[in-house]
Design a protein around this motif. Structure first.
Motif, mmCIF file in Angstrom:
data_model
loop_
_atom_site.group_PDB
_atom_site.id
_atom_site.type_symbol
_atom_site.label_atom_id
_atom_site.label_comp_id
_atom_site.label_asym_id
_atom_site.label_seq_id
_atom_site.Cartn_x
_atom_site.Cartn_y
_atom_site.Cartn_z
ATOM 1 N N VAL A 24 -13.754 57.552 -41.140
ATOM 2 C CA VAL A 24 -14.482 57.919 -42.362
ATOM 3 C C VAL A 24 -14.828 56.676 -43.187
ATOM 4 O O VAL A 24 -15.935 56.569 -43.735
ATOM 5 N N GLU B 99 -18.410 64.918 -37.895
ATOM 6 C CA GLU B 99 -17.123 64.269 -37.639
ATOM 7 C C GLU B 99 -16.450 64.976 -36.466
ATOM 8 O O GLU B 99 -15.558 65.816 -36.640
ATOM 9 N N TYR C 275 -9.284 60.329 -38.404
ATOM 10 C CA TYR C 275 -10.192 60.652 -39.515
ATOM 11 C C TYR C 275 -10.245 59.499 -40.510
ATOM 12 O O TYR C 275 -11.315 59.051 -40.910
ATOM 13 N N ARG D 235 -23.408 62.196 -48.810
ATOM 14 C CA ARG D 235 -23.285 62.697 -47.437
ATOM 15 C C ARG D 235 -22.450 63.954 -47.400
ATOM 16 O O ARG D 235 -21.589 64.200 -48.255
ATOM 17 N N LEU E 161 -8.883 66.323 -50.440
ATOM 18 C CA LEU E 161 -8.871 64.953 -49.896
ATOM 19 C C LEU E 161 -8.629 63.896 -50.976
ATOM 20 O O LEU E 161 -8.740 62.698 -50.730
ATOM 21 N N ARG F 42 -16.536 65.312 -52.042
ATOM 22 C CA ARG F 42 -15.829 66.147 -51.074
ATOM 23 C C ARG F 42 -14.742 66.928 -51.800
ATOM 24 O O ARG F 42 -14.509 66.732 -52.994
ATOM 25 N N ALA G 269 -20.013 65.682 -44.530
ATOM 26 C CA ALA G 269 -19.417 65.203 -43.271
ATOM 27 C C ALA G 269 -18.462 66.225 -42.665
ATOM 28 O O ALA G 269 -17.254 66.003 -42.618
ATOM 29 N N PRO G 270 -18.981 67.349 -42.200
ATOM 30 C CA PRO G 270 -18.073 68.385 -41.673
ATOM 31 C C PRO G 270 -17.522 68.036 -40.285
ATOM 32 O O PRO G 270 -18.134 67.279 -39.541
ATOM 33 N N SER G 271 -16.369 68.598 -39.976
ATOM 34 C CA SER G 271 -15.822 68.524 -38.617
ATOM 35 C C SER G 271 -16.130 69.874 -37.971
ATOM 36 O O SER G 271 -15.515 70.872 -38.341
HETATM 37 N N1 GLU Z 1 -14.609 65.910 -41.947
HETATM 38 C C1 GLU Z 1 -13.804 66.282 -43.068
HETATM 39 C C2 GLU Z 1 -13.642 67.781 -43.128
HETATM 40 O O1 GLU Z 1 -14.435 68.508 -42.548
HETATM 41 C C3 GLU Z 1 -14.386 65.842 -44.406
HETATM 42 C C4 GLU Z 1 -14.368 64.386 -44.548
HETATM 43 C C5 GLU Z 1 -14.832 63.805 -45.876
HETATM 44 O O2 GLU Z 1 -15.660 64.417 -46.562
HETATM 45 O O3 GLU Z 1 -14.383 62.711 -46.170
HETATM 46 O O4 GLU Z 1 -12.706 68.223 -43.753
#
Ligand code: GLU
Length: 301
Positions: free
Chosen positions: A205, A42, A201, A6, A223, A219, A8-10
């Motif tokens: 997540v 996100e 978050y 996946r 993180l 990712r 998963a951008p904010s």
């Molecule tokens: N939404 C997060 C971001 O844009 C990434 C989250 C993830 O990949 O776990 O930094």
């Protein structure tokens, strides 16, 4: 088992080259392993994640040549699920409300540091750990500024030997998987929900990675430390543990991580200046090497 990836951008700013790299690596890894590739928006910060930013983001990803499986999850539409999970934690006595504001926390820490001439510990992101023991009773167990995880109790239940499987380039056995000991304690009593945002978050997540059956969380390296917390929450909520791959981060000329405020490195801006999707792959220094971990071990192990 079909690998499931996946991105998963904010969408609280324009997508930049760093996002493009993350999206490409997930998309290509899914393609090479005959897996699925999902997109998750996100957008729990509903003030900053506006509809036009989301549309621009989808348009940029399509222009890059990426396609994704359906459905696209939007976290702002799943808030009740996160609240259900919070309720599970509350019933297990694992979270508590606190009315302490950021200012109250700073004040308590400063007083302690002045009195002891020592430094109050900080979390991996550099923020002070929540100073529960330094705050007056009136600020703990009451009020709804934030719901916090009771880390001490959480570790009593989950145990102190949590780990995760990492295949990212910083691990010692790269590109082979390595078992990393999780250190959730380093985060202290983190916020899991706030008055104005009924989740965080970290909570959303782990729920969504489980809901989408994500097998590989790929990712950025930024993180890596948060994964300790994610493993703890997965254990407390009885959710499965995906494999983790923290990829290299793109930096600007001065070695700083790219940020959404660097508009000149935004995909939209590069597009209007005539860049092609192929140029973007060159700008992120895309190479088959970035996929090494997935090709060697298509199912992770
Ligand atoms: N939404 C997060 C971001 O844009 C990434 C989250 C993830 O990949 O776990 O930094």
């Amino acid at each position: 088992m079909t690998p499931v990836f996946r991105f998963a951008p904010s969408p609280n700013g324009a997508l930049h080259l760093g996002h493009a790299f993350s999206a490409i690596i997930n998309f290509e890894a899914a393609k090479r392993t005959c897996g699925r590739f999902y997109l998750r928006i996100e957008d729990i910060d509903t003030m900053r994640c506006t509809q036009d930013k989301i549309e621009q983001m989808l348009d940029d990803l399509g222009w890059l040549g990426l396609t994704w499986d359906q459905p696209v999850l939007r976290q702002s539409q799943r808030l009740s699920l996160y609240q259900d999970a919070l309720e599970v934690l509350r019933q297990k006595g694992l979270i508590y409300p606190s009315s302490a504001s950021r200012k109250d926390i700073q004040k308590a820490v400063l007083k302690w540091e002045t009195n002891t001439q020592k430094q109050w510990p900080r979390d991996p992101d550099g923020a002070h750990l929540f100073p529960r023991a330094l705050l007056p009773d009136t600020e703990i167990g009451k009020g709804t500024v934030a719901w916090r995880l009771d880390m001490h109790r959480a570790l009593e239940i989950a145990g102190s030997s949590l780990t995760w499987t990492e295949t990212g380039p910083k691990s010692q056995s790269y590109p082979k998987p390595e078992i990393i000991p999780a250190q959730p304690n380093a985060w202290g009593d983190v916020i899991l929900a706030r008055k104005d945002t009924p989740t965080s978050y970290h909570l959303s997540v782990v729920i969504d990675d489980a809901a989408q059956d994500i097998s590989h969380v790929v990712r950025g390296q930024d993180l890596f430390c948060a994964t300790s917390l994610h493993r703890l929450l997965q254990t407390l909520l009885d959710l499965p543990a995906p494999l983790y791959h923290h990829h290299r981060l793109l930096t600007d000329g001065s070695g700083q991580k790219l940020s959404k405020s660097r508009g000149d490195l935004g995909l939209a801006s590069l597009r209007t200046r005539g860049a092609s999707p192929q140029d973007i792959r060159q700008l992120v220094h895309w190479s088959e090497d970035d996929l090494k971990a997935f090709i060697i071990a298509p199912s992770g192990l």
